[in-house]
Motif scaffolding. Structure first.
Motif, mmCIF file in Angstrom:
data_model
loop_
_atom_site.group_PDB
_atom_site.id
_atom_site.type_symbol
_atom_site.label_atom_id
_atom_site.label_comp_id
_atom_site.label_asym_id
_atom_site.label_seq_id
_atom_site.Cartn_x
_atom_site.Cartn_y
_atom_site.Cartn_z
ATOM 1 N N LEU A 177 0.824 -1.209 0.000
ATOM 2 C CA LEU A 177 0.000 0.000 0.000
ATOM 3 C C LEU A 177 0.859 1.261 0.000
ATOM 4 O O LEU A 177 0.522 2.268 -0.640
ATOM 5 C CB LEU A 177 -0.945 -0.013 1.203
ATOM 6 C CG LEU A 177 -1.984 -1.146 1.212
ATOM 7 C CD1 LEU A 177 -2.841 -1.086 2.465
ATOM 8 C CD2 LEU A 177 -2.854 -1.086 -0.029
ATOM 9 N N THR A 178 1.985 1.212 0.726
ATOM 10 C CA THR A 178 2.913 2.351 0.721
ATOM 11 C C THR A 178 3.516 2.550 -0.657
ATOM 12 O O THR A 178 3.608 3.674 -1.157
ATOM 13 C CB THR A 178 4.034 2.132 1.760
ATOM 14 O OG1 THR A 178 3.459 1.987 3.057
ATOM 15 C CG2 THR A 178 5.007 3.303 1.771
ATOM 16 N N ASP A 179 3.923 1.458 -1.295
ATOM 17 C CA ASP A 179 4.503 1.558 -2.633
ATOM 18 C C ASP A 179 3.482 2.089 -3.637
ATOM 19 O O ASP A 179 3.822 2.851 -4.552
ATOM 20 C CB ASP A 179 5.014 0.188 -3.089
ATOM 21 C CG ASP A 179 6.274 -0.235 -2.336
ATOM 22 O OD1 ASP A 179 6.801 0.574 -1.553
ATOM 23 O OD2 ASP A 179 6.720 -1.386 -2.533
ATOM 24 N N ALA A 180 2.207 1.694 -3.472
ATOM 25 C CA ALA A 180 1.156 2.190 -4.361
ATOM 26 C C ALA A 180 0.968 3.692 -4.191
ATOM 27 O O ALA A 180 0.822 4.439 -5.169
ATOM 28 C CB ALA A 180 -0.154 1.456 -4.078
ATOM 29 N N GLU A 181 1.011 4.155 -2.939
ATOM 30 C CA GLU A 181 0.876 5.593 -2.667
ATOM 31 C C GLU A 181 2.052 6.368 -3.244
ATOM 32 O O GLU A 181 1.892 7.437 -3.828
ATOM 33 C CB GLU A 181 0.753 5.804 -1.150
ATOM 34 C CG GLU A 181 0.392 7.211 -0.740
ATOM 35 C CD GLU A 181 1.609 8.021 -0.310
ATOM 36 O OE1 GLU A 181 1.493 9.267 -0.244
ATOM 37 O OE2 GLU A 181 2.664 7.408 -0.051
ATOM 38 N N ARG A 182 3.258 5.805 -3.104
ATOM 39 C CA ARG A 182 4.458 6.459 -3.628
ATOM 40 C C ARG A 182 4.472 6.458 -5.151
ATOM 41 O O ARG A 182 5.089 7.327 -5.781
ATOM 42 C CB ARG A 182 5.700 5.736 -3.103
ATOM 43 C CG ARG A 182 5.888 5.875 -1.606
ATOM 44 C CD ARG A 182 6.360 7.259 -1.241
ATOM 45 N NE ARG A 182 6.471 7.428 0.193
ATOM 46 C CZ ARG A 182 6.971 8.498 0.776
ATOM 47 N NH1 ARG A 182 7.424 9.483 0.049
ATOM 48 N NH2 ARG A 182 7.007 8.596 2.093
ATOM 49 N N ALA A 183 3.792 5.460 -5.741
ATOM 50 C CA ALA A 183 3.744 5.382 -7.202
ATOM 51 C C ALA A 183 2.752 6.373 -7.797
ATOM 52 O O ALA A 183 2.643 6.495 -9.022
ATOM 53 C CB ALA A 183 3.388 3.965 -7.634
ATOM 54 N N GLY A 184 2.010 7.073 -6.933
ATOM 55 C CA GLY A 184 1.122 8.117 -7.402
ATOM 56 C C GLY A 184 -0.346 7.754 -7.461
ATOM 57 O O GLY A 184 -1.165 8.558 -7.931
ATOM 58 N N TYR A 185 -0.712 6.565 -6.982
ATOM 59 C CA TYR A 185 -2.130 6.203 -6.981
ATOM 60 C C TYR A 185 -2.881 7.038 -5.947
ATOM 61 O O TYR A 185 -2.356 7.342 -4.871
ATOM 62 C CB TYR A 185 -2.301 4.715 -6.679
ATOM 63 C CG TYR A 185 -1.881 3.808 -7.811
ATOM 64 C CD1 TYR A 185 -2.747 3.563 -8.878
ATOM 65 C CD2 TYR A 185 -0.617 3.235 -7.840
ATOM 66 C CE1 TYR A 185 -2.360 2.742 -9.926
ATOM 67 C CE2 TYR A 185 -0.209 2.407 -8.884
ATOM 68 C CZ TYR A 185 -1.097 2.172 -9.926
ATOM 69 O OH TYR A 185 -0.706 1.367 -10.970
ATOM 70 N N ASP A 186 -4.112 7.399 -6.288
ATOM 71 C CA ASP A 186 -4.937 8.195 -5.394
ATOM 72 C C ASP A 186 -5.291 7.393 -4.153
ATOM 73 O O ASP A 186 -5.505 6.173 -4.220
ATOM 74 C CB ASP A 186 -6.220 8.615 -6.123
ATOM 75 C CG ASP A 186 -7.101 9.504 -5.263
ATOM 76 O OD1 ASP A 186 -6.763 10.684 -5.093
ATOM 77 O OD2 ASP A 186 -8.112 8.988 -4.747
ATOM 78 N N VAL A 187 -5.380 8.059 -3.007
ATOM 79 C CA VAL A 187 -5.635 7.362 -1.754
ATOM 80 C C VAL A 187 -6.993 6.661 -1.764
ATOM 81 O O VAL A 187 -7.167 5.601 -1.159
ATOM 82 C CB VAL A 187 -5.526 8.336 -0.554
ATOM 83 C CG1 VAL A 187 -6.643 9.372 -0.598
ATOM 84 C CG2 VAL A 187 -5.564 7.578 0.766
ATOM 85 N N LYS A 188 -7.970 7.212 -2.491
ATOM 86 C CA LYS A 188 -9.279 6.554 -2.573
ATOM 87 C C LYS A 188 -9.168 5.240 -3.346
ATOM 88 O O LYS A 188 -9.807 4.243 -3.004
ATOM 89 C CB LYS A 188 -10.308 7.472 -3.239
ATOM 90 C CG LYS A 188 -11.720 6.884 -3.220
ATOM 91 C CD LYS A 188 -12.723 7.797 -3.890
ATOM 92 C CE LYS A 188 -14.131 7.198 -3.784
ATOM 93 N NZ LYS A 188 -14.211 5.833 -4.361
#
Length: 353
Positions: A306-317
């Motif tokens: 989930l951290t990597d997804a957030e760092r990759a630019g995916y929206d938090v929603k």
């Protein structure tokens, strides 16, 4: 076979011991059939197992109160409903502490004192409170307890979120070791990361649908259907995860691993459900083998994903929906700080006036 029916022809077996489908079973009064051993293991083995089972049952009834016996009954009846391997051990703690207490005597103060034995261990306190709350609800349904649930109104501190992130280099080292050591656990690790799901969901993942609440691989529609166990009885949130080429490759690795096949995507060498304790033991051995001193667990993989997804630019929603969280605030607790910021502020010692 009716266990209560007396034998008309003596067979030399101990009381309430029966032979069925090539095995010996003991059927205690008001209890389930308990397998002792295979018939070909021999009568001495059967007698040894019978004595052990009787000692175990007698230990449930030690003390002057009826709490131990009621807890033992509750565990036997409800154990299959709980996915946590060690759930029944909570009952052992309760039986020891409440050995001289009757169920009807227990009140709010008893529960508070009991939980106080684990002062500072917030996760354990919450787990034991949940066990007792379920137990007394069951007692009310059985009419063993008439009052309000004694766990009601007891507030405990919320444990701090685990602040651990597995760096990419450490993750690569662990995966490389698992590839040599246990390819099936590597498949578990990879699917946990690629789908950002809890290991419980991956370990219960099926090739074919078996009921409405299962997690299963839907090849026809190109998705994995996840119905997270944590949300089934609350928000009911589910998620369909696309089978990407990388996920598909892991699924094929899992299918080709091991001689015994199963409807479970991830399974042990006997084709049975892979327990969290045995999977964690393999993970820890891999960490030790590559000389990683940090106490990473398989649960930390979800936080990394989930951290990597957030760092990759995916929206938090988007990440919230992928994690099957009801609230964004829950998702945000999974984001771990990867980079220590470098200050750009430059100060100079002031000169005297």
């Amino acid at each position: 076979m009716n266990a209560a029916r007396r034998r008309t022809i003596p067979d030399g077996l101990p009381n309430r011991v029966y032979q069925k489908s090539g095995s010996w079973y003991w059927v205690p009064k008001n209890g389930p059939w308990i397998k002792l051993c295979r018939v070909d293991a021999g009568e001495p083995k059967m007698l040894e197992r019978l004595a052990a089972e009787k000692r175990k049952r007698e230990s449930d009834e030690t003390g002057s109160g009826d709490m131990p016996a009621r807890v033992a009954e509750y565990v036997r009846e409800k154990r299959a409903e709980h996915r946590e391997d060690g759930w029944h051990y909570y009952g052992d703690y309760v039986k020891r502490v409440f050995s001289d207490v009757n169920v009807r005597q227990v009140d709010n103060a008893h529960v508070v004192d009991f939980l106080g034995l684990w002062k500072g261990k917030l996760a354990m306190q919450r787990a034991l409170r949940a066990f007792l709350k379920g137990f007394f609800q069951w007692c009310r349904e059985k009419r063993y307890y008439a009052g309000e649930n004694p766990c009601n109104g007891i507030k405990l501190k919320q444990p701090k979120p685990r602040d651990v992130y597995i760096p990419d280099d450490h993750f690569a080292l662990i995966r490389a070791r698992l590839e040599e050591q246990n390819p099936m656990i590597l498949c578990l690790v990879d699917l946990c990361y690629l789908t950002a799901q809890r290991s419980t969901e991956i370990r219960s993942l099926l090739w074919k649908k078996d009921g409405d609440d299962c997690n299963w691989v839907d090849r026809d529609n190109g998705v994995i259907h996840f119905m997270p166990s944590k949300t089934r009885d609350s928000s009911g949130l589910a998620i369909d995860w696309p089978i990407t080429p990388e996920i598909d490759a892991v699924l094929e690795r899992a299918r080709s691993t091991g001689k015994i096949k199963s409807n479970l995507v991830i399974h042990n060498q006997n084709g049975k459900f892979q327990s969290d304790t045995s999977a964690l033991a393999v993970w820890k051995r891999a960490c030790k083998a590559v000389k990683i001193e940090q106490s990473y667990t398989i649960k930390d993989i979800r936080a990394k994903a989930l951290t990597d997804a957030e760092r990759a630019g995916y929206d938090v929603k988007e990440i919230k929906d992928a994690a099957a969280h009801a609230k964004i605030s829950t998702t945000e607790t999974y984001f771990k700080q990867r980079n220590i910021p470098v200050s750009k502020i430059v100060l100079k010692i002031p000169k005297s006036a």
